[in-house]
Write a protein that holds these residues in place. Structure first.
Motif, short mmCIF file in Angstrom:
data_model
loop_
_atom_site.label_atom_id
_atom_site.label_comp_id
_atom_site.label_asym_id
_atom_site.label_seq_id
_atom_site.Cartn_x
_atom_site.Cartn_y
_atom_site.Cartn_z
N SER A 226 0.73 -1.25 0.10
CA SER A 226 0.08 0.12 -0.09
C SER A 226 0.78 1.20 -0.02
CB SER A 226 -0.98 -0.21 1.38
OG SER A 226 -1.80 -1.24 1.25
N GLY A 227 2.21 0.94 -0.14
CA GLY A 227 2.95 2.11 0.02
C GLY A 227 3.41 2.79 1.39
N VAL A 228 2.92 2.13 2.50
CA VAL A 228 3.15 2.48 3.82
C VAL A 228 4.50 1.91 4.29
CG1 VAL A 228 2.39 2.64 6.18
CG2 VAL A 228 0.78 2.69 4.14
N PHE A 229 5.14 2.72 5.07
CA PHE A 229 6.48 2.26 5.56
C PHE A 229 6.37 1.34 6.67
CE2 PHE A 229 8.21 6.10 3.29
CZ PHE A 229 9.56 5.86 3.21
N THR A 230 7.12 0.40 6.72
CA THR A 230 6.92 -0.59 7.75
C THR A 230 8.15 -0.49 8.83
OG1 THR A 230 8.18 -2.11 6.43
CG2 THR A 230 5.78 -2.20 6.31
N ALA A 231 8.05 -0.65 10.10
CA ALA A 231 9.28 -0.54 11.08
C ALA A 231 9.88 -1.71 10.87
CB ALA A 231 8.50 -0.38 12.46
N SER A 232 10.67 -1.92 9.83
CA SER A 232 11.57 -2.93 9.54
C SER A 232 13.13 -2.51 9.42
CB SER A 232 11.08 -3.60 8.01
OG SER A 232 9.80 -3.87 8.11
N SER A 233 13.23 -1.29 9.70
CA SER A 233 14.78 -0.78 9.31
C SER A 233 15.39 -0.54 10.83
CB SER A 233 14.51 0.47 8.74
OG SER A 233 15.78 1.22 8.60
N SER A 251 14.56 4.73 17.98
CA SER A 251 13.25 4.82 17.59
C SER A 251 13.14 5.65 16.30
CB SER A 251 12.28 5.27 18.66
OG SER A 251 12.54 6.68 18.87
N GLY A 252 14.07 6.42 16.13
CA GLY A 252 14.17 7.34 14.67
C GLY A 252 14.78 6.59 13.71
N MET A 253 15.22 5.20 13.62
CA MET A 253 15.93 4.49 12.86
C MET A 253 15.13 3.36 12.33
SD MET A 253 19.75 3.90 14.68
CE MET A 253 20.64 5.26 14.93
N TYR A 254 13.87 3.12 12.92
CA TYR A 254 12.84 2.42 12.33
C TYR A 254 12.26 2.00 11.08
CZ TYR A 254 12.38 1.08 17.63
OH TYR A 254 12.43 0.73 18.92
N TYR A 255 12.42 3.05 10.26
CA TYR A 255 11.89 3.38 9.01
C TYR A 255 12.83 3.36 7.87
CZ TYR A 255 7.71 3.50 11.85
OH TYR A 255 6.75 3.45 12.78
N TRP A 256 14.20 4.01 7.98
CA TRP A 256 14.81 4.28 6.79
C TRP A 256 16.10 4.58 7.21
CZ3 TRP A 256 12.60 7.85 2.39
CH2 TRP A 256 13.43 7.56 1.00
N THR A 257 16.86 3.61 7.73
CA THR A 257 18.12 3.83 7.99
C THR A 257 19.15 3.61 6.79
OG1 THR A 257 17.83 2.96 10.41
CG2 THR A 257 19.87 3.19 9.43
N LYS A 258 20.10 4.35 6.56
CA LYS A 258 21.11 4.11 5.62
C LYS A 258 22.30 3.53 6.25
CE LYS A 258 19.06 5.84 1.93
NZ LYS A 258 19.40 5.36 0.50
N GLY A 282 3.19 9.98 8.20
CA GLY A 282 2.89 9.67 9.77
C GLY A 282 4.10 9.38 10.41
N PRO A 283 4.46 8.22 11.01
CA PRO A 283 5.47 7.97 11.95
C PRO A 283 6.72 8.21 11.19
CG PRO A 283 3.80 6.13 12.11
CD PRO A 283 3.25 7.19 10.92
N PRO A 284 7.07 7.87 10.01
CA PRO A 284 8.43 8.12 9.51
C PRO A 284 8.79 9.50 9.25
CG PRO A 284 7.09 6.61 8.27
CD PRO A 284 6.06 7.42 8.96
N ASN A 285 7.77 10.47 9.47
CA ASN A 285 8.11 11.89 9.22
C ASN A 285 8.98 12.42 10.31
OD1 ASN A 285 6.01 11.41 7.36
ND2 ASN A 285 4.80 13.29 8.53
N GLY A 286 10.17 13.13 9.77
CA GLY A 286 11.07 14.11 10.63
C GLY A 286 11.90 13.30 11.42
N LEU A 287 12.27 12.20 10.88
CA LEU A 287 13.22 11.38 11.86
C LEU A 287 14.60 11.41 11.10
CD1 LEU A 287 10.95 8.15 11.93
CD2 LEU A 287 11.18 10.07 13.56
N GLY A 288 15.00 12.17 9.91
CA GLY A 288 16.14 11.93 9.29
C GLY A 288 17.20 12.79 10.09
#
Length: 351
Positions: A226-233, A251-258, A282-288
């Motif tokens: 569905s295009g939703v980020f999952t807490a797999s990172s 917790s800020g790394m749960y969605y898009w860690t490099k 939503g939850p992945p916003n502003g974590l970078g």
């Protein structure tokens, strides 16, 4: 006129055209066959991603690219060419030189742009192929060490065992981190998949082997159907050779860690930097931003909040000096990275 790969220019109303992406002294004559394997001087307009540069020695460097596979120089980076054989995948993401044998190992994939926003869904990745290649002649010829059938994005040599290497292999159900303890056998090497870290869903990225044998890995972003980020990172460690893993993610790394970077000046290898992208929805916003730990991920501090930090690197000669790359905000520099609140300035001219 430009297309997806190249700009060309005409100075006579379109009667004739020439390339505009090389030093003009290196271009070939019109209406004659283009020589194969020739070296050229670029002007910095390779219209794709360069993922890594690996030095075999002072003069021989292999550049790992998307779309154009890779480039090779034999004169320290003045001239570059496609004068190599054995590597036909779309992308080489990473290469590493064996400290004893000097053999180059490369992580390859038929899928480009991995873990960019358009390549986070399993459907964009699972159909890809990939292998670990190796070269015994500084990148002139590549052979297959192991065909994983799925994209390979990272490699790590074990400082405690010169015949052991780890590979990050991408697939939603079959992917993960694999290990071989007999890479000296070349194409006869055998590989075993380690257990999966908690929460992860087959999107491994960096893998590092610390001096005490601890495995350190980052897993990157994933979006569902569905295009939703999952807490797999996140960032994970194993102290038992990959039998089990401990989640050391903020917790800020749960969605898009490099990338995860180990401070080369810290002999204990307790200081790491975690590089994180912001997502959306939503939850992945502003974590970078750039996160730092001084106790192997038990606690993290966010020391920079730029929206999408891809990687960072610390000077090998100055422990206080760090460069940090971002997706859209350019390159940043800190001269006091070991301060409680380090300052960052944008590197002018590298926007």
């Amino acid at each position: 006129i430009t297309d997806l790969g190249f700009p060309h220019i005409s100075t006579n109303g379109g009667a004739t055209w020439r390339q505009a992406y090389l030093n003009i002294a290196d271009q070939n004559s019109m209406n004659l066959p283009t020589p194969k394997g020739k070296s050229y001087r670029g002007i910095g307009l390779e219209n794709t991603s360069c993922w890594w540069l690996e030095w075999s020695d002072t003069n021989n460097i292999f550049g790992c690219y998307s779309d154009i596979r890779g480039t090779r120089t034999t004169d320290g980076g003045n001239y570059w060419s496609f004068n190599y054989t054995g590597h036909s995948y779309n992308t080489m993401y990473y290469a590493v030189k064996h400290p004893v044998s000097g053999i180059l190992y490369g992580a390859t994939s038929s899928v480009h742009d991995m873990y960019q926003s358009t390549y986070l869904a399993d459907s964009r990745i699972n159909t890809g192929t990939g292998a670990v290649l190796y070269s015994t002649n500084k990148g002139a010829a590549w052979l297959t060490l192991h065909d994983f059938v799925h994209p390979v994005i990272w490699l790590a040599l074990d400082p405690n065992n010169q015949n052991r290497m780890y590979a990050s292999v991408i697939h939603s159900t079959l992917g993960g981190i694999f290990v071989s303890s007999n890479i000296q056998n070349g194409s006869s090497s055998t590989w075993t998949k380690l257990t999966n870290p908690p929460r992860t869903e087959g999107h491994p990225f960096n893998i590092k082997v610390l001096n005490d044998g601890t495995l350190l890995a980052s897993y990157s972003g994933r979006r569902n159907s569905s295009g939703v980020f999952t807490a797999s990172s996140g960032i994970f460690i194993s102290t038992n050779s990959g039998t089990s893993w401990i989640d050391r993610s903020s917790s800020g790394m749960y969605y898009w860690t490099k990338d995860v970077i180990v401070d080369p000046h810290d002999s204990s290898q307790n200081i790491w930097y975690g590089c994180v992208f912001s997502g959306w929805g939503g939850p992945p916003n502003g974590l970078g931003g750039l996160y730092k730990t001084t106790n192997r991920g038990i606690n993290w501090t966010k020391i920079n909040s730029l929206d999408r930090v891809g990687s960072c690197t610390i000077s090998p000669v100055n422990p206080d000096e760090l460069y940090m790359s971002t997706e859209v905000n350019g390159l940043w520099y800190s001269s006091n990275i070991n301060s409680v609140s380090p300052s960052f300035t944008q590197v002018q001219g590298y926007n």
